[in-house]
Motif scaffolding. Structure first.
Motif, PDB file in Angstrom:
ATOM      1  N   TYR A 250      -9.879  -4.147   7.894  1.00 53.75           N
ATOM      2  CA  TYR A 250     -10.303  -2.952   8.625  1.00 53.75           C
ATOM      3  C   TYR A 250      -9.563  -1.751   8.060  1.00 53.75           C
ATOM      4  CZ  TYR A 250     -10.357   0.606  12.292  1.00 53.75           C
ATOM      5  OH  TYR A 250     -10.469   1.789  12.971  1.00 53.75           O
ATOM      6  N   ILE A 251     -10.300  -0.735   7.667  1.00 55.28           N
ATOM      7  CA  ILE A 251      -9.724   0.490   7.110  1.00 55.28           C
ATOM      8  C   ILE A 251     -10.026   1.621   8.080  1.00 55.28           C
ATOM      9  CG2 ILE A 251      -9.640   1.997   5.093  1.00 55.28           C
ATOM     10  CD1 ILE A 251     -11.053  -0.339   3.570  1.00 55.28           C
TER      11      ILE A 251
ATOM     12  N   ALA B 198       0.811  -1.222   0.000  1.00 51.98           N
ATOM     13  CA  ALA B 198       0.000   0.000   0.000  1.00 51.98           C
ATOM     14  C   ALA B 198       0.840   1.265   0.000  1.00 51.98           C
ATOM     15  CB  ALA B 198      -0.941   0.008   1.203  1.00 51.98           C
ATOM     16  N   ILE B 199       2.120   1.164   0.377  1.00 53.39           N
ATOM     17  CA  ILE B 199       2.961   2.367   0.400  1.00 53.39           C
ATOM     18  C   ILE B 199       3.190   2.883  -1.022  1.00 53.39           C
ATOM     19  CG2 ILE B 199       4.095   1.713   2.547  1.00 53.39           C
ATOM     20  CD1 ILE B 199       6.485   0.731   0.902  1.00 53.39           C
ATOM     21  N   TYR B 200       3.111   1.995  -2.025  1.00 54.86           N
ATOM     22  CA  TYR B 200       3.294   2.429  -3.413  1.00 54.86           C
ATOM     23  C   TYR B 200       2.101   3.238  -3.907  1.00 54.86           C
ATOM     24  CZ  TYR B 200       7.175  -0.886  -3.587  1.00 54.86           C
ATOM     25  OH  TYR B 200       8.344  -1.547  -3.346  1.00 54.86           O
ATOM     26  N   LYS B 201       0.961   3.111  -3.232  1.00 55.48           N
ATOM     27  CA  LYS B 201      -0.232   3.845  -3.649  1.00 55.48           C
ATOM     28  C   LYS B 201      -0.035   5.342  -3.509  1.00 55.48           C
ATOM     29  CE  LYS B 201      -5.254   3.679  -3.084  1.00 55.48           C
ATOM     30  NZ  LYS B 201      -6.384   3.101  -2.302  1.00 55.48           N
TER      31      LYS B 201
ATOM     32  N   GLY C 231      -1.385  -4.614   3.443  1.00 53.94           N
ATOM     33  CA  GLY C 231      -0.505  -3.794   2.630  1.00 53.94           C
ATOM     34  C   GLY C 231       0.104  -2.627   3.363  1.00 53.94           C
ATOM     35  N   THR C 232      -0.349  -2.335   4.583  1.00 46.95           N
ATOM     36  CA  THR C 232       0.199  -1.222   5.360  1.00 46.95           C
ATOM     37  C   THR C 232       1.304  -1.725   6.286  1.00 46.95           C
ATOM     38  OG1 THR C 232      -1.459  -1.513   7.102  1.00 46.95           O
ATOM     39  CG2 THR C 232      -2.011  -0.026   5.290  1.00 46.95           C
TER      40      THR C 232
END
Length: 361
Positions: free
Chosen positions: A218-219, A75-78, A191-192
Protein backbone atom coordinates in the motif's frame (compact mmCIF):
# COMPACT_ATOMS: atom_id res chain seq x y z
CA UNK A 1 50.59 42.19 -34.82
CA UNK A 2 51.21 38.52 -35.69
CA UNK A 3 49.48 37.19 -32.54
CA UNK A 4 46.42 39.33 -33.30
CA UNK A 5 46.20 37.96 -36.84
CA UNK A 6 46.55 34.40 -35.54
CA UNK A 7 43.75 35.03 -33.08
CA UNK A 8 41.47 36.37 -35.80
CA UNK A 9 42.21 33.36 -38.01
CA UNK A 10 41.39 30.94 -35.17
CA UNK A 11 38.13 32.78 -34.41
CA UNK A 12 37.19 32.72 -38.08
CA UNK A 13 37.86 28.97 -38.30
CA UNK A 14 35.88 28.26 -35.13
CA UNK A 15 32.98 30.38 -36.39
CA UNK A 16 32.86 28.63 -39.77
CA UNK A 17 33.12 25.23 -38.08
CA UNK A 18 30.20 26.05 -35.76
CA UNK A 19 28.12 27.24 -38.70
CA UNK A 20 28.91 24.05 -40.64
CA UNK A 21 27.98 21.85 -37.67
CA UNK A 22 24.71 23.72 -37.15
CA UNK A 23 23.80 23.32 -40.83
CA UNK A 24 24.70 19.63 -40.68
CA UNK A 25 22.52 19.15 -37.59
CA UNK A 26 19.63 20.98 -39.24
CA UNK A 27 19.93 18.82 -42.34
CA UNK A 28 19.98 15.66 -40.22
CA UNK A 29 16.84 16.70 -38.31
CA UNK A 30 15.04 17.61 -41.50
CA UNK A 31 15.94 14.32 -43.16
CA UNK A 32 14.97 12.19 -40.13
CA UNK A 33 11.47 10.67 -40.23
CA UNK A 34 11.72 8.51 -37.13
CA UNK A 35 8.88 8.53 -34.60
CA UNK A 36 9.40 7.92 -30.89
CA UNK A 37 6.35 6.79 -28.93
CA UNK A 38 5.89 6.18 -25.21
CA UNK A 39 3.17 4.00 -23.70
CA UNK A 40 2.01 5.16 -20.26
CA UNK A 41 -0.13 2.98 -18.00
CA UNK A 42 -3.23 4.26 -16.23
CA UNK A 43 -1.53 3.91 -12.84
CA UNK A 44 1.48 5.92 -11.54
CA UNK A 45 5.03 4.64 -11.31
CA UNK A 46 5.51 1.95 -8.66
CA UNK A 47 8.58 1.64 -6.36
CA UNK A 48 11.30 -0.74 -7.58
CA UNK A 49 11.73 -2.09 -4.06
CA UNK A 50 8.16 -3.44 -4.08
CA UNK A 51 8.65 -4.89 -7.55
CA UNK A 52 11.82 -6.62 -6.32
CA UNK A 53 9.85 -8.14 -3.44
CA UNK A 54 7.30 -9.56 -5.89
CA UNK A 55 10.15 -11.11 -7.85
CA UNK A 56 11.36 -12.70 -4.60
CA UNK A 57 7.86 -13.96 -3.81
CA UNK A 58 7.76 -15.69 -7.18
CA UNK A 59 10.95 -17.49 -6.25
CA UNK A 60 9.62 -18.62 -2.86
CA UNK A 61 7.67 -17.30 0.13
CA UNK A 62 10.71 -17.89 2.33
CA UNK A 63 12.94 -15.66 0.16
CA UNK A 64 10.28 -12.97 0.17
CA UNK A 65 10.29 -12.66 3.95
CA UNK A 66 14.09 -12.97 4.16
CA UNK A 67 14.43 -10.13 1.66
CA UNK A 68 11.84 -8.11 3.58
CA UNK A 69 13.87 -8.40 6.80
CA UNK A 70 16.91 -6.84 5.11
CA UNK A 71 15.04 -3.89 3.55
CA UNK A 72 12.69 -2.88 6.37
CA UNK A 73 13.77 0.78 6.26
CA UNK A 74 15.58 0.87 2.92
CA UNK A 75 13.22 3.50 1.46
CA UNK A 76 14.84 6.23 3.57
CA UNK A 77 17.91 6.03 1.28
CA UNK A 78 15.71 6.99 -1.67
CA UNK A 79 15.53 10.55 -0.33
CA UNK A 80 19.32 10.97 -0.14
CA UNK A 81 20.60 8.76 -2.97
CA UNK A 82 20.19 9.14 -6.73
CA UNK A 83 17.81 6.84 -8.57
CA UNK A 84 20.73 4.88 -10.02
CA UNK A 85 22.41 4.43 -6.61
CA UNK A 86 19.12 3.34 -5.06
CA UNK A 87 18.60 0.88 -7.94
CA UNK A 88 22.04 -0.65 -7.31
CA UNK A 89 21.33 -0.79 -3.57
CA UNK A 90 18.19 -2.86 -4.21
CA UNK A 91 20.16 -5.21 -6.47
CA UNK A 92 22.82 -5.55 -3.79
CA UNK A 93 20.22 -6.49 -1.16
CA UNK A 94 18.58 -8.95 -3.55
CA UNK A 95 22.00 -10.43 -4.37
CA UNK A 96 22.14 -11.87 -0.86
CA UNK A 97 19.47 -14.39 -1.86
CA UNK A 98 19.90 -14.71 -5.64
CA UNK A 99 22.61 -15.99 -7.96
CA UNK A 100 23.96 -14.00 -10.92
CA UNK A 101 21.46 -15.53 -13.33
CA UNK A 102 18.48 -14.49 -11.22
CA UNK A 103 19.98 -11.03 -10.67
CA UNK A 104 20.06 -10.59 -14.45
CA UNK A 105 16.45 -11.76 -14.61
CA UNK A 106 15.56 -9.22 -11.92
CA UNK A 107 17.22 -6.46 -13.96
CA UNK A 108 15.21 -7.53 -16.99
CA UNK A 109 12.02 -7.53 -14.91
CA UNK A 110 12.85 -3.98 -13.79
CA UNK A 111 13.42 -2.85 -17.38
CA UNK A 112 9.98 -3.99 -18.55
CA UNK A 113 8.30 -3.26 -15.19
CA UNK A 114 6.93 -6.79 -15.17
CA UNK A 115 5.73 -6.69 -11.54
CA UNK A 116 4.25 -3.19 -11.57
CA UNK A 117 0.72 -4.53 -12.32
CA UNK A 118 0.96 -6.73 -9.22
CA UNK A 119 1.78 -3.70 -7.05
CA UNK A 120 -1.13 -1.81 -8.58
CA UNK A 121 -3.42 -4.77 -7.86
CA UNK A 122 -2.62 -4.54 -4.13
CA UNK A 123 -3.06 -0.77 -4.31
CA UNK A 124 -6.55 -1.27 -5.74
CA UNK A 125 -7.42 -3.82 -3.05
CA UNK A 126 -6.34 -1.32 -0.40
CA UNK A 127 -8.47 1.40 -2.01
CA UNK A 128 -11.51 -0.88 -1.75
CA UNK A 129 -11.12 -1.27 2.03
CA UNK A 130 -10.94 1.88 2.16
CA UNK A 131 -7.82 3.07 4.07
CA UNK A 132 -8.32 5.36 7.10
CA UNK A 133 -7.60 9.05 6.48
CA UNK A 134 -4.05 10.24 7.05
CA UNK A 135 -2.52 6.79 7.65
CA UNK A 136 0.81 5.78 6.10
CA UNK A 137 -0.03 2.17 6.98
CA UNK A 138 -2.98 0.36 8.54
CA UNK A 139 -4.14 -3.10 9.53
CA UNK A 140 -7.45 -4.85 8.94
CA UNK A 141 -8.49 -7.41 11.55
CA UNK A 142 -11.69 -9.16 10.52
CA UNK A 143 -13.39 -6.07 9.02
CA UNK A 144 -11.98 -3.66 11.64
CA UNK A 145 -9.43 -1.03 10.61
CA UNK A 146 -6.78 0.82 12.57
CA UNK A 147 -3.52 2.63 11.89
CA UNK A 148 -2.43 2.59 15.55
CA UNK A 149 -0.24 -0.24 16.77
CA UNK A 150 -1.55 -0.07 20.34
CA UNK A 151 -5.10 -0.86 19.13
CA UNK A 152 -4.16 -4.20 17.54
CA UNK A 153 -4.45 -6.12 20.82
CA UNK A 154 -7.92 -4.70 21.45
CA UNK A 155 -9.22 -5.63 17.98
CA UNK A 156 -7.86 -9.17 18.32
CA UNK A 157 -9.98 -9.95 21.38
CA UNK A 158 -13.29 -10.27 19.50
CA UNK A 159 -11.84 -11.08 16.08
CA UNK A 160 -13.15 -14.67 16.13
CA UNK A 161 -16.75 -13.41 16.34
CA UNK A 162 -16.36 -11.39 13.13
CA UNK A 163 -16.20 -12.61 9.53
CA UNK A 164 -12.86 -14.02 8.45
CA UNK A 165 -11.42 -12.09 5.46
CA UNK A 166 -10.93 -13.65 2.05
CA UNK A 167 -7.28 -14.19 1.14
CA UNK A 168 -6.05 -14.02 -2.44
CA UNK A 169 -3.58 -16.29 -4.13
CA UNK A 170 -0.99 -13.52 -4.38
CA UNK A 171 -1.16 -12.54 -0.71
CA UNK A 172 2.09 -12.76 1.26
CA UNK A 173 1.51 -14.88 4.36
CA UNK A 174 4.09 -14.97 7.13
CA UNK A 175 5.38 -18.57 7.56
CA UNK A 176 3.47 -20.32 10.34
CA UNK A 177 2.42 -23.85 11.22
CA UNK A 178 -1.19 -22.94 11.98
CA UNK A 179 -3.80 -21.53 9.61
CA UNK A 180 -6.85 -21.36 11.88
CA UNK A 181 -5.80 -18.11 13.56
CA UNK A 182 -7.13 -14.53 13.56
CA UNK A 183 -6.07 -12.89 10.28
CA UNK A 184 -4.26 -9.57 10.47
CA UNK A 185 -3.71 -7.91 7.09
CA UNK A 186 -1.09 -5.16 7.01
CA UNK A 187 -1.34 -2.56 4.25
CA UNK A 188 1.98 -0.71 4.12
CA UNK A 189 4.86 0.31 1.88
CA UNK A 190 7.82 -1.95 2.44
CA UNK A 191 11.01 -0.11 3.37
CA UNK A 192 9.39 2.73 5.33
CA UNK A 193 9.71 3.32 9.06
CA UNK A 194 5.97 2.98 9.57
CA UNK A 195 6.06 -0.42 7.93
CA UNK A 196 9.02 -1.48 10.07
CA UNK A 197 7.18 -0.56 13.28
CA UNK A 198 4.09 -2.58 12.31
CA UNK A 199 6.15 -5.49 11.01
CA UNK A 200 8.11 -5.96 14.23
CA UNK A 201 4.90 -6.28 16.27
CA UNK A 202 3.01 -8.48 13.82
CA UNK A 203 5.92 -10.79 13.02
CA UNK A 204 6.47 -11.40 16.75
CA UNK A 205 2.81 -12.32 17.22
CA UNK A 206 2.93 -14.57 14.13
CA UNK A 207 6.00 -16.40 15.44
CA UNK A 208 4.14 -16.99 18.72
CA UNK A 209 1.24 -18.41 16.64
CA UNK A 210 -1.17 -15.76 17.88
CA UNK A 211 -2.15 -14.43 14.43
CA UNK A 212 -1.94 -15.18 10.73
CA UNK A 213 0.09 -12.24 9.43
CA UNK A 214 -0.62 -11.17 5.81
CA UNK A 215 1.14 -8.34 3.99
CA UNK A 216 -0.33 -6.34 1.11
CA UNK A 217 1.47 -3.44 -0.58
CA UNK A 218 0.00 0.00 0.00
CA UNK A 219 1.44 3.36 -1.07
CA UNK A 220 -0.23 6.28 0.66
CA UNK A 221 1.26 8.91 -1.65
CA UNK A 222 1.76 7.40 -5.12
CA UNK A 223 4.44 8.87 -7.36
CA UNK A 224 3.58 11.77 -9.66
CA UNK A 225 5.59 10.14 -12.45
CA UNK A 226 3.86 8.26 -15.22
CA UNK A 227 4.32 4.50 -15.48
CA UNK A 228 5.93 3.91 -18.88
CA UNK A 229 5.62 0.35 -20.16
CA UNK A 230 7.73 -1.60 -22.60
CA UNK A 231 7.65 -5.11 -23.99
CA UNK A 232 3.87 -5.43 -23.90
CA UNK A 233 3.33 -6.12 -27.60
CA UNK A 234 2.36 -2.56 -28.46
CA UNK A 235 2.37 -1.58 -32.12
CA UNK A 236 2.28 1.92 -33.55
CA UNK A 237 0.82 1.91 -37.07
CA UNK A 238 1.32 5.08 -39.11
CA UNK A 239 -0.40 5.49 -42.45
CA UNK A 240 1.17 7.56 -45.18
CA UNK A 241 -1.22 10.14 -46.62
CA UNK A 242 0.90 10.88 -49.65
CA UNK A 243 -0.90 10.22 -52.94
CA UNK A 244 1.07 8.80 -55.83
CA UNK A 245 0.02 8.65 -59.49
CA UNK A 246 0.10 5.07 -60.83
CA UNK A 247 -0.61 3.66 -64.27
CA UNK A 248 -3.66 1.34 -63.95
CA UNK A 249 -2.51 -0.82 -66.87
CA UNK A 250 0.79 -1.52 -65.13
CA UNK A 251 -0.94 -2.34 -61.84
CA UNK A 252 -3.26 -4.81 -63.61
CA UNK A 253 -0.29 -6.40 -65.37
CA UNK A 254 1.59 -6.79 -62.11
CA UNK A 255 -1.47 -8.32 -60.41
CA UNK A 256 -2.00 -10.82 -63.20
CA UNK A 257 1.69 -11.74 -63.18
CA UNK A 258 1.52 -12.29 -59.41
CA UNK A 259 -1.48 -14.61 -59.78
CA UNK A 260 0.28 -16.55 -62.53
CA UNK A 261 3.34 -17.04 -60.33
CA UNK A 262 1.10 -18.13 -57.46
CA UNK A 263 -0.75 -20.63 -59.63
CA UNK A 264 2.58 -22.20 -60.54
CA UNK A 265 2.93 -23.23 -56.92
CA UNK A 266 2.64 -26.99 -56.48
CA UNK A 267 0.72 -26.95 -53.17
CA UNK A 268 -2.14 -24.58 -52.34
CA UNK A 269 -4.16 -25.07 -49.15
CA UNK A 270 -3.37 -28.77 -49.04
CA UNK A 271 -4.05 -29.54 -52.71
CA UNK A 272 -1.08 -30.79 -54.80
CA UNK A 273 -2.11 -29.21 -58.08
CA UNK A 274 1.06 -30.36 -59.85
CA UNK A 275 0.07 -34.02 -59.42
CA UNK A 276 -3.63 -33.35 -59.97
CA UNK A 277 -2.95 -31.74 -63.35
CA UNK A 278 -0.84 -34.73 -64.40
CA UNK A 279 -3.45 -37.29 -63.31
CA UNK A 280 -6.43 -35.33 -64.63
CA UNK A 281 -4.91 -33.63 -67.67
CA UNK A 282 -8.34 -33.22 -69.28
CA UNK A 283 -9.44 -31.05 -66.30
CA UNK A 284 -6.35 -28.85 -66.37
CA UNK A 285 -8.28 -25.63 -67.03
CA UNK A 286 -10.81 -26.38 -64.29
CA UNK A 287 -8.02 -27.20 -61.83
CA UNK A 288 -6.23 -23.95 -62.67
CA UNK A 289 -9.43 -21.98 -62.09
CA UNK A 290 -9.99 -23.78 -58.79
CA UNK A 291 -6.37 -23.11 -57.80
CA UNK A 292 -6.78 -19.39 -58.49
CA UNK A 293 -9.98 -19.40 -56.43
CA UNK A 294 -8.18 -20.98 -53.45
CA UNK A 295 -5.34 -18.45 -53.71
CA UNK A 296 -7.78 -15.56 -53.65
CA UNK A 297 -9.92 -17.05 -50.87
CA UNK A 298 -6.76 -17.62 -48.85
CA UNK A 299 -6.46 -13.84 -48.52
CA UNK A 300 -9.94 -13.41 -47.03
CA UNK A 301 -10.63 -13.59 -43.30
CA UNK A 302 -14.27 -14.62 -42.93
CA UNK A 303 -15.63 -15.39 -39.45
CA UNK A 304 -16.25 -19.04 -38.57
CA UNK A 305 -19.61 -20.36 -37.44
CA UNK A 306 -20.03 -22.14 -34.09
CA UNK A 307 -20.30 -25.62 -35.63
CA UNK A 308 -17.13 -24.98 -37.62
CA UNK A 309 -15.13 -24.49 -34.42
CA UNK A 310 -15.83 -27.98 -33.09
CA UNK A 311 -12.83 -30.31 -32.72
CA UNK A 312 -10.46 -27.84 -34.38
CA UNK A 313 -7.81 -28.35 -31.71
CA UNK A 314 -8.06 -32.12 -32.17
CA UNK A 315 -7.75 -31.80 -35.94
CA UNK A 316 -4.76 -29.48 -35.68
CA UNK A 317 -3.00 -31.78 -33.20
CA UNK A 318 -3.79 -34.83 -35.33
CA UNK A 319 -2.32 -33.23 -38.43
CA UNK A 320 0.84 -32.18 -36.58
CA UNK A 321 1.33 -35.63 -35.02
CA UNK A 322 0.89 -37.37 -38.38
CA UNK A 323 3.60 -35.22 -39.99
CA UNK A 324 7.26 -36.37 -40.06
CA UNK A 325 9.33 -35.13 -37.12
CA UNK A 326 11.44 -32.72 -39.15
CA UNK A 327 8.36 -30.99 -40.59
CA UNK A 328 6.19 -31.04 -37.45
CA UNK A 329 7.61 -27.82 -35.97
CA UNK A 330 7.26 -26.02 -39.30
CA UNK A 331 3.65 -27.19 -39.63
CA UNK A 332 2.82 -26.22 -36.04
CA UNK A 333 4.24 -22.73 -36.66
CA UNK A 334 2.23 -22.44 -39.88
CA UNK A 335 -1.01 -23.51 -38.19
CA UNK A 336 -0.53 -21.24 -35.17
CA UNK A 337 0.25 -18.20 -37.30
CA UNK A 338 -2.50 -18.80 -39.89
CA UNK A 339 -5.06 -20.60 -37.75
CA UNK A 340 -8.24 -18.85 -39.00
CA UNK A 341 -7.31 -19.51 -42.62
CA UNK A 342 -6.33 -23.11 -41.88
CA UNK A 343 -9.57 -23.66 -39.98
CA UNK A 344 -11.61 -22.34 -42.92
CA UNK A 345 -9.62 -24.61 -45.26
CA UNK A 346 -10.45 -27.63 -43.10
CA UNK A 347 -14.13 -26.85 -43.26
CA UNK A 348 -14.06 -26.34 -47.05
CA UNK A 349 -12.32 -29.68 -47.60
CA UNK A 350 -14.78 -31.52 -45.35
CA UNK A 351 -17.74 -29.93 -47.17
CA UNK A 352 -16.29 -30.88 -50.58
CA UNK A 353 -15.71 -34.47 -49.44
CA UNK A 354 -19.23 -34.68 -48.04
CA UNK A 355 -20.74 -33.37 -51.29
CA UNK A 356 -18.68 -35.83 -53.39
CA UNK A 357 -19.76 -38.76 -51.23
CA UNK A 358 -23.39 -37.71 -51.44
CA UNK A 359 -23.23 -37.40 -55.23
CA UNK A 360 -21.72 -40.88 -55.54
CA UNK A 361 -24.53 -42.42 -53.52
Amino acid sequence: MAPAKATNVVQLLLGSTALWLSQLGAGTVAASKSVTAHLAAKWPETPLLLEASEFMAEESNEKFWQFLETVQELAIYKQTESDYSYYNLILKKAGQFLDNLHINLLKFAFSIRAYSPAIQMFQQIAADEPPPDGCNAFVVIHKKHTCKINEIKKLLKKAASRTRPYLFKGDHKFPTNKENLPVVILYAEMGTRTFSAFHKVLSAKAQNEEILYVLRHYIQKPSSRKMYLSGYGVELAIKSTEYKALDDTQVTTVTNTTVEHETEANEVQGFLFGKLKVIYSDLRDNLTAFQKYLIESNKQMTPLKVWELQDLSFQAASQIMSTPVYDAIKLMKDISQNFPIKARLRMNILICLFQNLRSQH
